[in-house]
Design a protein around this motif. Sequence first.
Motif: not given
Length: 482
Positions: A77, A93, A215, A308, A376, A380
């Motif tokens: 992300a 993000g 992730e 992340t 998010s 994306s």
Amino acid sequence: MSGDEFKLINEKVGPIAAVALLIGTAVGMSIFIVPTQMAVVAGPSIIVAILLSIIPMVLGILLLLQLGGAIPVAGGAYVYASRLVGPYWGFLGVAVPVMSVWAYLLFAALGFAEYVPVFADLPTLLSVYLLLGAFLVFNYVGVRLAANVQIVLVCLLMAAMLTFIAGGFTSFDASNFDPLFPSGEGEPYADGYAPFFLAAVTLYIPFQGFAMIIEIGEELENPAKNIPRVLAAGMTLVAILTIGIIVALIGAVPWQEIVGDDGEAVEGGLAAVAEGIMPGWAIAFVAFGALVAAATTTNTLYTSYSRTIMRAARDDVIPNFFAGIDDRFGTPNRALLLLALPPLLVAPLTGPLGGILTVDVLDWLVTITVTGIFISFMISGVALWNLPKIFPDRYEYSFYKLPMPLLKVVAVGNVIVSAIFMVFVALGAPSALAVQFGWIALVSLLYVYRVRTYDKDGEDLRDKMALLHKHESIGGDSDGDD
């Protein structure tokens, strides 16, 4: 800290364990509570609502298939936002998902505490600490241990869901679906079809768990090939089980009987409505499944989103202290602690918070979570649109390649659907949306501070957020790598 200086995670997660991690995130405690809540709001039409919610799920999966197949990295992300949209959006993000995870960890732990009294008389706070603490330890010790524990838990979770489905179908009555949209006085659709759209949005929430797969890219065996496979297998199982739960619920219990004396759904979710249609052992097993669901969600959130934080710290977006890998266990121990400590510290305050809020604390925490996830996914969506232009070789030779027209539809569709769904969810608890935007404002100030600090030292932090690290290259492609 350069791309050659930080320590990488060497343990690998196989595709079966990755599917278990995905299912554990997507099928959280909400599946044991939300269907009964939505049946009261929208009646039998939740059957249609869950089918409608599969459309944005497919859009999200196609997005992740393309991004994950082209750039399979840890902390996807953050990487997709920073490399494909812009440095500031990459910072969001990290910050926005982490706030959402803090809220959802607390939600899962409080939901877990509500079911514990069925089996043991423990104080709420102790139950919260037991859940969050135990899975922090599992993840601290190693991702392989956490993944193996997840496989066992997901098997129990699926068994509990199948128990409810089987029990529901033994009492199935097709007349419970008529009328599909009850519109008489005092019934869901007496004032319009708003309940149906609310149900579609709310029932979509569990499907958002599939995003965790991007992730852990660094730790997934052969990520370019396995990300699509894990997504396909995991979300197919999630969709079948979720639809099965809802069909069994409505088929076995008239929606009017799910309404409690206070006009709300009966407390206890699926376990409560199972009384009278299932034997005692099966009811207890369904209740146990809710505890397991909270555990699987907690475990996966620790496993995925600590990566992340770690990946952003490698770029010094946040202090590179959090990029550290434990020498003994090979896990991102500092990132794990940053993810785990805030919910543990805030847990004692949830009681007073409940007295202040005009909505239930659990509903409020879920709203914070899903609004952050929708934000998010909007970012994306823009990242997907930009992928062929910024990293053309990665798009061209991606293991899973969307045709250009479809890619644009998926990118725009994710932005539009996420924005609409975010508004629908936030209408029930606008203060939760305000918390998210307040958090964004606060971390934006932190971003400006870090950029200016590096500028004074003659470094451009934004340059570091535009390039991929050497170990993240695929097949020798060099566009954009440092």
